[in-house]
Design an enzyme around this catalytic site. Structure first.
Site, mmCIF file in Angstrom:
data_model
loop_
_atom_site.group_PDB
_atom_site.id
_atom_site.type_symbol
_atom_site.label_atom_id
_atom_site.label_comp_id
_atom_site.label_asym_id
_atom_site.label_seq_id
_atom_site.Cartn_x
_atom_site.Cartn_y
_atom_site.Cartn_z
ATOM 1 C CG ASP A 78 -1.569 1.270 1.345
ATOM 2 O OD1 ASP A 78 -1.876 2.299 0.561
ATOM 3 O OD2 ASP A 78 -1.978 1.541 2.657
ATOM 4 C CG ASP A 98 -6.132 3.532 0.734
ATOM 5 O OD1 ASP A 98 -5.185 2.488 0.914
ATOM 6 O OD2 ASP A 98 -6.717 3.401 -0.197
ATOM 7 C CG ASP A 115 -1.620 1.761 -3.540
ATOM 8 O OD1 ASP A 115 -0.324 1.202 -3.560
ATOM 9 O OD2 ASP A 115 -1.986 2.738 -2.713
ATOM 10 C CG ASP A 132 -13.233 -14.446 -12.259
ATOM 11 O OD1 ASP A 132 -12.514 -14.970 -11.504
ATOM 12 O OD2 ASP A 132 -14.433 -14.308 -12.071
ATOM 13 C CD GLU A 163 -11.460 -19.022 -11.295
ATOM 14 O OE1 GLU A 163 -11.384 -19.431 -10.125
ATOM 15 O OE2 GLU A 163 -12.278 -18.177 -11.865
#
Ligand code: GLC
Length: 516
Positions: free
Chosen positions: A22, A26, A30, A206, A259
């Site tokens: 991060d 926050d 990211d 996905d 996947e």
């Protein structure tokens, strides 16, 4: 001269973006955080990274509920950050793959919002799977169109105010697209082009086996079978033929890995026919217990059915393999030792390997997360009966002696255990006997052998609950039994997953040996 395409034997590292690093402070990982850590990944020795979804999303399923397929959520950065990350990854010699989520969007996606506002019979509803209800008592008893269940628990249908129902194989916030509609197909070809134009090297798809549902949406038997009205319908393959044409139209080698959950290697192989996907995940090993017999069957079935196999032990959806392999053993070191041994065996096989962030640190599953911290929809939808997947998604420990262990300056979105100080990347980097050093050495050794080994393996006779296989000059041995066994004849020990016992291979240990 024909060279092997990069993906065939690549080691790909999965980054679960929320939990990697991060930079903004926050509490959520990211894109700039990833960029800062590229040197770590290059030093680890992986060939490529796969980023889980970072698109604008209400985060009902950790970002697998996408509201805009062509942007970056401000939680994770911006498109400019993405472009910088691609450029930097390439400068570090790392390919970059992104996750594409075509089975469903977020319910916040403008298309779904328009569909909700549109009449029952309308182009807007045709983009999703809206149906009228069945007779009283159907489905789960509320008149659902059929008896399908959501993968996350509960019925796969939700009713809208005008009485129609929409299908969601996952959470209600993830409405399924209608892939028989050409507009949906065109839209995704365009999304692929959007990211290919920005320089990505490929896609992880996905729920790749779910896009097409059987005509008429007939009832299904409970439980997962790879051939059902829901999964692996024959028409799904046409979609990937279209996608392959787009990938092949770009310079360089751009790839797609599906996947695909199936219950047979033969079904898996259908997805990787020459004009379809380059690869599909092979979850068979990840589903197997710690057992030489089970591993041998997985390896044999896979190599028999699939020309370009993949291997994977952990990902963001399953219990970390350190913990899986430790279950049932009284020795707390069994899980970590077995996890290292399985890794070494997997890396000796032909094909490519997928690693999940944190396994190089030997991270265990976090099993004692407080209920109020849990965010996986599986937990809420099962009324807390199924813990869900948060335990493998706890943010990585980078440095320091207490949470958030250098993950960022603003805590971490899931709490990290108090006892992870010895597991940080910093601590392990300073300790040549650490799991991190073992991963680096294993990946380095695999690189040195790259291109020198054949694609076939042969089994050698070996004691019960051990496996000995040869791949050219390389001999890989793994001991899943209880006592030490003698090593087969060899010239050199290249690497071991733990200390040898004199010249014997102890239980829960694997080794690579070189011969003539
Ligand atoms: C895949 C993802 C998982 C997600 C699901 C729905 O299985 O790996 O994390 O919840 O799809 O998108």
């Amino acid at each position: 001269m024909e060279t092997t395409p990069w993906w065939r034997d690549a080691v790909v590292y999965e980054i679960y973006v929320r939990s990697f690093a991060d930079a903004s402070g926050d509490g959520t990982g990211d894109l700039p955080g990833i960029r800062d850590r590229l040197p770590y990944l290059a030093e680890l020795g992986v060939d490529a990274i796969w980023l889980t979804p970072f698109y604008p999303s209400p985060m009902a399923d950790g970002g697998y509920d996408v509201a805009d397929y062509r942007d970056v959520d401000s939680l994770f950065g911006s498109l400019a950050d993405f472009d910088d990350l691609v450029a930097d990854a390439h400068a570090h010699g790392l390919r970059l793959m992104v996750d594409i989520v075509p089975n469903h969007s977020s319910s916040a996606h403008p298309w779904f919002q328009k569909a909700l506002a549109a009449p029952r019979v309308s182009q807007e509803r045709e983009r999703y799977m809206f149906r009228d209800g069945g007779s009283e008592g159907r489905g789960s008893g509320h008149g659902e169109p059929n008896n399908w269940l959501s993968t996350f628990g509960g019925p796969a249908w939700t009713q809208v105010p005008d009485g129609q129902w929409y299908l969601h194989l996952f959470a209600p916030e993830q409405p399924d697209f209608n892939w028989r509609n050409p507009e949906v197909r065109e839209e995704f070809l365009d999304v692929l082009r959007f990211w290919l134009d920005r320089g990505v090297d490929g896609f992880r798809i996905d729920v790749a086996m779910g896009l097409i549902k059987a005509e008429g949406l007939p009832d299904t038997d409970p439980g997962f079978t790879s051939r059902s009205p829901i999964w692996s319908r024959p028409e799904v393959h046409d979609i990937y033929r279209d996608w392959r044409r787009v990938l092949d139209s770009y310079p360089g080698t751009r790839v797609a890995i599906g996947e695909v959950w199936t219950d047979s290697a033969e079904d898996l192989a259908l997805y990787v026919r020459p004009d379809e996907l380059h690869q599909s995940f092979n979850f068979a090993w990840l589903e197997a217990p710690w057992s030489a017999t089970a591993f041998r069957k997985v390896i044999d079935d896979t190599l028999k059915a699939v020309a370009s196999p993949t291997w994977v032990l952990s990902n963001h959806d399953v219990v970390r393999h350190v913990t899986r392999y430790g279950q049932g053993s009284l020795d707390p070191q069994a899980g970590p030792a077995r996890a290292r041994a399985a890794l070494l065996s997997m890396l000796a096989l032909p094909g490519s390997a997928y690693l999940y962030q944190g396994e190089e640190l030997g991270l265990p599953e976090v099993t004692d997360l407080p209920p109020e911290a849990r965010q996986d929809p599986i937990f809420a939808r099962s009324n807390g009966e199924v813990p869900g997947r948060d335990g493998c998604r706890v943010p990585l420990p980078w440095s320091g002696t207490e949470p958030p262990y250098g993950f960022g300056s603003g805590g971490s979105w899931l709490p990290q255990p108090e006892n992870w100080a010895d597991l940080t990347a910093e601590r392990q980097a300073a300790d040549p006997s650490s799991t991190l050093w073992f991963y680096r050495r294993a990946l380095q050794t695999r690189r040195e052998l790259r291109g020198t080994l054949p694609d076939a393996i042969t089994w050698l006779e070996s004691p019960e609950e051990t496996l000995f296989f040869r791949r050219g000059r390389l001999l890989c041995v793994i001991n899943c039994g209880e006592g030490a066994v003698a090593l087969p004849p060899h010239d050199q020990v290249l690497i071991t997953s733990g200390p040898l016992d004199g010249t014997a291979l102890p239980a829960d240990t694997a080794a690579w040996l070189l011969t003539g």
